[in-house]
Design a protein around this motif. Structure first.
Motif, PDB file in Angstrom:
ATOM      1  N   GLU A 149       5.281  16.709   1.415  1.00 20.89           N
ATOM      2  CA  GLU A 149       5.920  15.440   1.104  1.00 20.89           C
ATOM      3  C   GLU A 149       5.929  14.513   2.318  1.00 20.89           C
ATOM      4  N   HIS A 150       6.183  15.121   3.532  1.00 28.30           N
ATOM      5  CA  HIS A 150       6.211  14.322   4.763  1.00 28.30           C
ATOM      6  C   HIS A 150       4.836  13.746   5.079  1.00 28.30           C
ATOM      7  N   ALA A 152       2.446  13.179   2.955  1.00 27.23           N
ATOM      8  CA  ALA A 152       2.142  12.155   1.960  1.00 27.23           C
ATOM      9  C   ALA A 152       2.818  10.831   2.312  1.00 27.23           C
ATOM     10  N   LYS A 153       4.086  10.909   2.776  1.00 27.97           N
ATOM     11  CA  LYS A 153       4.773   9.691   3.185  1.00 27.97           C
ATOM     12  C   LYS A 153       4.094   9.048   4.391  1.00 27.97           C
ATOM     13  N   LEU A 154       3.681   9.913   5.408  1.00 26.82           N
ATOM     14  CA  LEU A 154       3.002   9.379   6.593  1.00 26.82           C
ATOM     15  C   LEU A 154       1.679   8.731   6.225  1.00 26.82           C
ATOM     16  N   GLN A 156       0.947   7.409   3.401  1.00 25.56           N
ATOM     17  CA  GLN A 156       1.247   6.176   2.695  1.00 25.56           C
ATOM     18  C   GLN A 156       1.642   5.074   3.673  1.00 25.56           C
ATOM     19  N   ILE A 157       2.436   5.459   4.711  1.00 28.92           N
ATOM     20  CA  ILE A 157       2.883   4.461   5.690  1.00 28.92           C
ATOM     21  C   ILE A 157       1.732   4.022   6.595  1.00 28.92           C
TER      22      ILE A 157
END
Length: 530
Positions: A149-150, A152-154, A156-157
């Protein structure tokens, strides 16, 4: 006892038989009577003796029986004592073994108990570890889920995938590591040069300052001046017979052209050229020039030239303080006076090298006489009378070995151009001093074509690097100035670039002395006021 009775009975029977025989053969009755009497006495005596013997034998038999019984009894008692002792010893050993067995059984029982306790503890630890592993597995699953999840967030950012970010990070770290490594290498090399070359520079500078040598430039032609042009016809002779005889006798070409009052003596062998010049000088002074006279004068001049060469060699070794040199080597040293190498007189070069070697060896605490001798003979292979397929260094080593020189000198002569391995400490000294003498500014003429080729090659080598705008070789090729584009090369990269170019020049090019590489980066900001 039975045997004694038999013996006694046999003795008595024999004695009676003798008496009876005597009585039987007696002739008179008196004698017969007397014989009977004597026989009776003898029989009585014999019976007494038999009785005594029988008693004695009985007594001795009893004594012997008692002795045997005593010995048997003593032996029996001794054997009984030994058996008893052995029995007691074995019994003690059996008791000791029995005690050890009991102790061992107790120990084994204790160990079995301890093992059982450890087994129970191990089982409890195993159960505990299994529970912890289950917990770790659960936490790992949760962590992987959180990591995904982390990431994926990175992604995305940042707008980058994990692989792209990893590649970018690796490239950044590689560039940073490369720059740091190059900086460390440069720092270490600079520090090593300062430490390692400090004494070497001092020794070399002292050696060069203490050494002075003349410089002579020899050509492949000699010019002979005449008093008038009328002498040219006399030298040429009728149909050129005089000049042909002179050329045949000396092996040198004479050029008679329109140059006023001048004859050019051309030839690659300086000794022959000098013989021709001296012979021509004597012929012109004498005035008698014809083939027979030419041969006579040339032979006499050649003989005097050999003596002069020997005198030059002897004067040179005396001047340098060298003794014990073979006469053939002395003669070759004299021949060096008439040879040149790259425009540098060979004898002057060898003397200069010898003095440099002696000075450097003395500064380093080595044998200066041996080094001076090796320096003088290092180019002896350039003046052989017979041509050889070997290089001058190997030929010189062969000549030195032939004429009984020290093995260190032989190795120094053969190794001064790295054609054989250096095995003595004076060998690198001779090589360094030879380079110093040859690389000294003005010592040798450099062929223009090779010089221009080296300069061009140096500039092209620098231009091959990215970001280099211009490259100029200055100071006769002793310095290379490289101008780089400020937009492509920063200050840090310019330092690395100068180091890389210097290393490549050192690895790929051949040059005298050393070359300074200077990288220039200039940033200009221009604006106009209207």
């Amino acid at each position: 006892m039975d045997i004694m009775s038999v013996l006694i009975g046999a003795g008595g029977g024999l004695l009676i038989g003798l008496l009876l025989g005597r009585l039987f053969f007696s002739k008179s009755s008196a004698e017969l009577e007397q014989a009977r009497k004597d026989a009776a006495d003898m029989l009585s005596a014999a019976q007494k003796d038999i009785s005594l013997l029988k008693e004695k034998a009985t007594t001795e038999a009893e004594n012997l029986k008692k002795d045997r019984l005593l010995e048997a009894k003593e032996k029996f008692l001794q054997m009984k004592a030994e058996i008893e002792t052995e029995r007691v010893s074995k019994l003690g050993k059996l008791e000791e073994q029995e005690l050890r067995m009991k102790n061992r059984e107790k120990q084994l029982a204790q160990e079995r108990e301890n093992l059982k306790k450890k087994e129970n503890e191990a089982n409890s630890v195993r159960e505990n570890l299994n529970r912890q592993l289950e917990l770790v597995s659960v936490k790992k699953t949760e962590l992987e889920k959180a990591y995904s999840e982390h990431v994926a967030k990175l992604e995305q950012i940042a707008g980058l995938t994990a692989e792209q970010a990893k590649t970018q990070l690796v490239e950044t770290l590689k560039d940073e590591a490369r720059n740091q490594a190059m900086a460390h290498v440069k720092e270490i090399m600079e520090e090593s040069k300062l430490k390692a070359n400090k004494e070497a520079k001092k020794i070399i500078l002292q050696t060069i300052q203490r050494t002075a040598a003349e410089q002579t430039i020899e050509n492949t032609v000699s010019v002979f001046n005449l008093d008038s042009d009328d002498q040219k016809g006399q030298i040429i002779g009728r149909e050129g017979r005089n000049i042909r005889a002179l050329e045949a006798a000396t092996g040198i070409e004479l050029i008679v052209d329109d140059t006023p009052e001048t004859i050019i003596i051309s030839g690659f062998d300086p000794v022959r050229r000098e013989v021709a010049r001296l012979s021509l000088q004597r012929l012109v002074a004498d005035g008698r020039i014809h083939p027979a006279r030419i041969e006579e004068v040339v032979a006499k001049t050649r003989k005097q030239m050999e003596e002069h060469i020997m005198e030059i060699g002897e004067r040179t070794v005396i001047e340098l303080g060298i003794s014990g040199l073979h006469n053939e080597l002395i003669r070759m040293v004299g021949r060096m006076r008439f040879r040149s190498s790259y425009g540098q007189n060979l004898l002057m070069h060898s003397k200069e090298t010898a003095n440099l070697c002696a000075t450097m060896a003395a500064e380093m605490g080595l044998n200066p006489k041996l080094a001076k001798r090796a320096g003088l003979l290092h180019d002896i292979g350039k003046v052989p009378e017979e041509e050889s397929e070997l290089s001058h260094a190997l030929l010189g080593a062969k000549l030195c070995e032939k004429y009984g020189e020290h093995p260190a000198i032989v190795n120094a002569v053969g190794a001064h151009h790295d054609e054989i391995e250096m095995t003595y400490v004076i060998s690198p000294i001779v090589q360094a001093c030879d380079a110093i003498s040859g690389a000294r500014p003005g010592a040798r003429r450099e062929i223009l074509e090779s010089y221009l080729k080296r300069i061009k090659e140096m500039e092209n080598l620098a231009m091959a690097y990215d970001g280099v705008e211009k490259a100029f070789a200055i100071q006769a090729g002793r310095e290379l100035r490289v101008i780089v584009e400020a937009e492509k090369v920063d200050d840090k990269k310019s330092e690395d670039l100068s180091f890389q170019i210097a290393q490549k020049i050192q690895d790929e090019m051949q040059y005298p002395g050393h070359i300074k590489v200077t990288v220039i980066r200039e940033k200009r900001a221009v604006s106009f006021a209207k």
